[in-house]
Scaffold this motif. Sequence first.
Motif, mmCIF file in Angstrom:
data_model
loop_
_atom_site.group_PDB
_atom_site.id
_atom_site.type_symbol
_atom_site.label_atom_id
_atom_site.label_comp_id
_atom_site.label_asym_id
_atom_site.label_seq_id
_atom_site.Cartn_x
_atom_site.Cartn_y
_atom_site.Cartn_z
ATOM 1 N N GLY A 74 0.804 -1.215 0.000
ATOM 2 C CA GLY A 74 0.000 0.000 0.000
ATOM 3 C C GLY A 74 0.833 1.260 0.000
ATOM 4 O O GLY A 74 0.410 2.301 0.517
ATOM 5 N N GLN A 75 2.016 1.213 -0.615
ATOM 6 C CA GLN A 75 2.941 2.344 -0.593
ATOM 7 C C GLN A 75 3.039 3.075 -1.928
ATOM 8 O O GLN A 75 3.186 4.289 -1.957
ATOM 9 N N ASP A 76 2.985 2.349 -3.024
ATOM 10 C CA ASP A 76 3.149 2.940 -4.361
ATOM 11 C C ASP A 76 1.813 2.816 -5.089
ATOM 12 O O ASP A 76 1.495 1.780 -5.660
ATOM 13 N N ILE A 77 1.032 3.887 -5.054
ATOM 14 C CA ILE A 77 -0.369 3.828 -5.470
ATOM 15 C C ILE A 77 -0.605 4.622 -6.747
ATOM 16 O O ILE A 77 -0.255 5.808 -6.833
ATOM 17 N N ALA A 78 -1.197 3.971 -7.750
ATOM 18 C CA ALA A 78 -1.653 4.653 -8.963
ATOM 19 C C ALA A 78 -3.097 5.084 -8.756
ATOM 20 O O ALA A 78 -3.925 4.302 -8.273
ATOM 21 N N ILE A 79 -3.398 6.320 -9.122
ATOM 22 C CA ILE A 79 -4.735 6.876 -8.908
ATOM 23 C C ILE A 79 -5.243 7.473 -10.219
ATOM 24 O O ILE A 79 -4.536 8.258 -10.864
ATOM 25 N N TYR A 80 -6.451 7.104 -10.608
ATOM 26 C CA TYR A 80 -7.052 7.641 -11.832
ATOM 27 C C TYR A 80 -8.555 7.464 -11.761
ATOM 28 O O TYR A 80 -9.081 6.803 -10.852
ATOM 29 N N THR A 81 -9.283 8.056 -12.692
ATOM 30 C CA THR A 81 -10.729 7.835 -12.756
ATOM 31 C C THR A 81 -11.035 6.797 -13.826
ATOM 32 O O THR A 81 -10.472 6.818 -14.921
ATOM 33 N N GLY A 82 -11.938 5.890 -13.484
ATOM 34 C CA GLY A 82 -12.326 4.827 -14.400
ATOM 35 C C GLY A 82 -13.769 4.433 -14.184
ATOM 36 O O GLY A 82 -14.624 5.288 -13.927
ATOM 37 N N SER A 83 -14.037 3.128 -14.251
ATOM 38 C CA SER A 83 -15.402 2.624 -14.193
ATOM 39 C C SER A 83 -15.432 1.340 -13.382
ATOM 40 O O SER A 83 -14.409 0.882 -12.879
ATOM 41 N N THR A 84 -16.623 0.744 -13.290
ATOM 42 C CA THR A 84 -16.693 -0.616 -12.776
ATOM 43 C C THR A 84 -16.112 -1.565 -13.825
ATOM 44 O O THR A 84 -15.951 -1.207 -14.991
ATOM 45 N N THR A 85 -15.776 -2.789 -13.395
ATOM 46 C CA THR A 85 -15.057 -3.706 -14.275
ATOM 47 C C THR A 85 -15.845 -5.008 -14.435
ATOM 48 O O THR A 85 -17.053 -5.000 -14.477
ATOM 49 N N GLY A 86 -15.143 -6.134 -14.521
ATOM 50 C CA GLY A 86 -15.802 -7.423 -14.676
ATOM 51 C C GLY A 86 -15.850 -7.867 -16.129
ATOM 52 O O GLY A 86 -15.754 -7.056 -17.056
ATOM 53 N N GLU A 87 -16.013 -9.173 -16.340
ATOM 54 C CA GLU A 87 -15.893 -9.725 -17.685
ATOM 55 C C GLU A 87 -17.085 -9.426 -18.595
ATOM 56 O O GLU A 87 -17.050 -9.752 -19.777
ATOM 57 N N SER A 88 -18.123 -8.765 -18.080
ATOM 58 C CA SER A 88 -19.218 -8.344 -18.964
ATOM 59 C C SER A 88 -18.834 -7.100 -19.754
ATOM 60 O O SER A 88 -19.554 -6.692 -20.669
ATOM 61 N N ARG A 89 -17.701 -6.483 -19.399
ATOM 62 C CA ARG A 89 -17.192 -5.316 -20.138
ATOM 63 C C ARG A 89 -15.932 -5.704 -20.900
ATOM 64 O O ARG A 89 -15.247 -6.654 -20.563
ATOM 65 N N SER A 90 -15.627 -4.927 -21.916
ATOM 66 C CA SER A 90 -14.485 -5.237 -22.779
ATOM 67 C C SER A 90 -14.006 -3.939 -23.406
ATOM 68 O O SER A 90 -14.263 -2.849 -22.880
ATOM 69 N N ASN A 91 -13.336 -4.038 -24.562
ATOM 70 C CA ASN A 91 -12.968 -2.841 -25.316
ATOM 71 C C ASN A 91 -13.972 -2.538 -26.417
ATOM 72 O O ASN A 91 -13.751 -1.648 -27.242
ATOM 73 N N GLU A 92 -15.060 -3.290 -26.405
ATOM 74 C CA GLU A 92 -16.190 -3.010 -27.287
ATOM 75 C C GLU A 92 -17.427 -2.587 -26.483
ATOM 76 O O GLU A 92 -18.164 -1.700 -26.888
ATOM 77 N N ILE A 93 -17.631 -3.235 -25.346
ATOM 78 C CA ILE A 93 -18.761 -2.935 -24.472
ATOM 79 C C ILE A 93 -18.226 -2.312 -23.192
ATOM 80 O O ILE A 93 -17.414 -2.906 -22.478
ATOM 81 N N CYS A 94 -18.677 -1.083 -22.899
ATOM 82 C CA CYS A 94 -18.140 -0.318 -21.777
ATOM 83 C C CYS A 94 -19.160 -0.156 -20.654
ATOM 84 O O CYS A 94 -20.375 -0.239 -20.862
ATOM 85 N N SER A 95 -18.656 0.114 -19.452
ATOM 86 C CA SER A 95 -19.489 0.337 -18.281
ATOM 87 C C SER A 95 -19.982 1.781 -18.230
ATOM 88 O O SER A 95 -19.222 2.721 -18.511
ATOM 89 N N SER A 96 -21.244 1.950 -17.835
ATOM 90 C CA SER A 96 -21.808 3.296 -17.667
ATOM 91 C C SER A 96 -21.579 3.839 -16.262
ATOM 92 O O SER A 96 -21.878 5.008 -16.000
ATOM 93 N N TYR A 97 -21.075 2.993 -15.360
ATOM 94 C CA TYR A 97 -20.787 3.452 -14.002
ATOM 95 C C TYR A 97 -19.427 4.143 -14.016
ATOM 96 O O TYR A 97 -18.401 3.576 -13.650
ATOM 97 N N SER A 98 -19.425 5.405 -14.405
ATOM 98 C CA SER A 98 -18.204 6.177 -14.597
ATOM 99 C C SER A 98 -18.557 7.656 -14.526
ATOM 100 O O SER A 98 -19.664 8.050 -14.950
ATOM 101 N N PRO A 99 -17.655 8.518 -13.984
ATOM 102 C CA PRO A 99 -16.311 8.204 -13.500
ATOM 103 C C PRO A 99 -16.304 7.917 -11.996
ATOM 104 O O PRO A 99 -17.016 8.565 -11.228
ATOM 105 N N ILE A 100 -15.509 6.951 -11.595
ATOM 106 C CA ILE A 100 -15.229 6.699 -10.190
ATOM 107 C C ILE A 100 -13.716 6.668 -10.009
ATOM 108 O O ILE A 100 -12.980 6.433 -10.958
ATOM 109 N N THR A 101 -13.271 6.925 -8.797
ATOM 110 C CA THR A 101 -11.832 6.929 -8.531
ATOM 111 C C THR A 101 -11.318 5.510 -8.311
ATOM 112 O O THR A 101 -11.968 4.693 -7.650
ATOM 113 N N TRP A 102 -10.164 5.238 -8.876
ATOM 114 C CA TRP A 102 -9.442 3.994 -8.607
ATOM 115 C C TRP A 102 -8.128 4.323 -7.937
ATOM 116 O O TRP A 102 -7.384 5.205 -8.404
#
Length: 384
Positions: free
Chosen positions: A277-305
């Motif tokens: 928990g020391q070297d943390i990347a932070i960005y805004t994205g979405s929910t994930t899971g295998e129902s999403r891909s690079n063709e089908i995207c999540s509408s739960y966005s933007p959230i912080t990661w």
Amino acid sequence: MNSNKDTNTQLKAAIVVLGVSTVGLLSTTVKLALNPDSNARGHAVVSSATNEERELAGYALETIFSKATNVCADKKIPLDNVDCVHQPGPQAGANVTKGFKGLLEVDVTPNTKNYWQSSMCPVNVHWHLGTEHYSVGEYDENGSGPNGNVEVPYRRKLAEGEVQDGFRCHHYDENDEKFTRPYEWKHCKGMVVGETYEVHWPHSAAGACGTANQYQTPFYDGVFCNLDLETLQTLAPQDIASAVGVQGQIFTIVNDDSYYYPDLIRGWVVDAEMGMGQDIAIYTGSTTGESRSNEICSSYSPITWQVDRKCHMISASSFDKLCYDMKMQRDDMSDDLYAHGSRELVTPEYVANNQQTRRLTEKHEHDHSHGHSHVRGHQHHQWF
């Protein structure tokens, strides 16, 4: 004399009957306590088996707490997946190698604070087989595990019925028994020693924080517990990114209790000495899971990661304790006691260009500042 003798005989007979009855009652009580199908389940039973012992033995518990109203049940606000060309917002999981930047221009800033500083609490914990994120030299296509690895980022072919997996860490050693010795799982389902798992702790400022309803499955119920659709529609993207976020930390499971950590349900492990928990990347994205891909995207966005760039070893018993704790929650979390499938790595055009770093322990690190990531001996690839 005869009368006294008859009385004594009757008393002895009564004592024998009472003794036998007591033994029978005690035996029945113990059976009721240990029988999960018993009509007495959920009632206070005087026996040598405590609730904890019953749960550790695999029996379900019903108490006044589990039967009380779950105020977060069915609070999920349904938002359909959409074709990625419609740009529903930045996506996850992304390449989190230090120096990488996504290509999607956004005007939203991720929440860089510790989530508790923004009145957010964990509302769920779940994990994915392999990693959805990608960190060069930590979890990438050059890692390994008992079930192999995925070959090339962004491209994946699955046989019918297979769970989509992600990248592996570099810890696995088939000649070291802590990676290969089977563990007797009591609470988690389908877990494998030596495998890599990406753990997610969704956090929300609209969760039932500090109450018996805090942890929910599906996690959407926890995220939206105190937020309705009408209110959600009044919020700006920045409001959402500041109030909803996910902690992500990656582990390789080992059968070695020297790597035991007892409290995974509360959030990721932060330990400076262990580099966790020391070297943390932070960005805004979405929910994930295998129902999403690079063709089908999540509408739960933007959230912080907030994602730990390093991969860590942790004991199988740590995960089993986590699953035990999940089974103790008011909501039924049984659908999160096993690894979920992983989304394929999101291509740069759908990744926000706002990735930041929070380093809790400063040390020299090679910075890939040119915006590309390196794999396979620092060769450049067009898919970065």
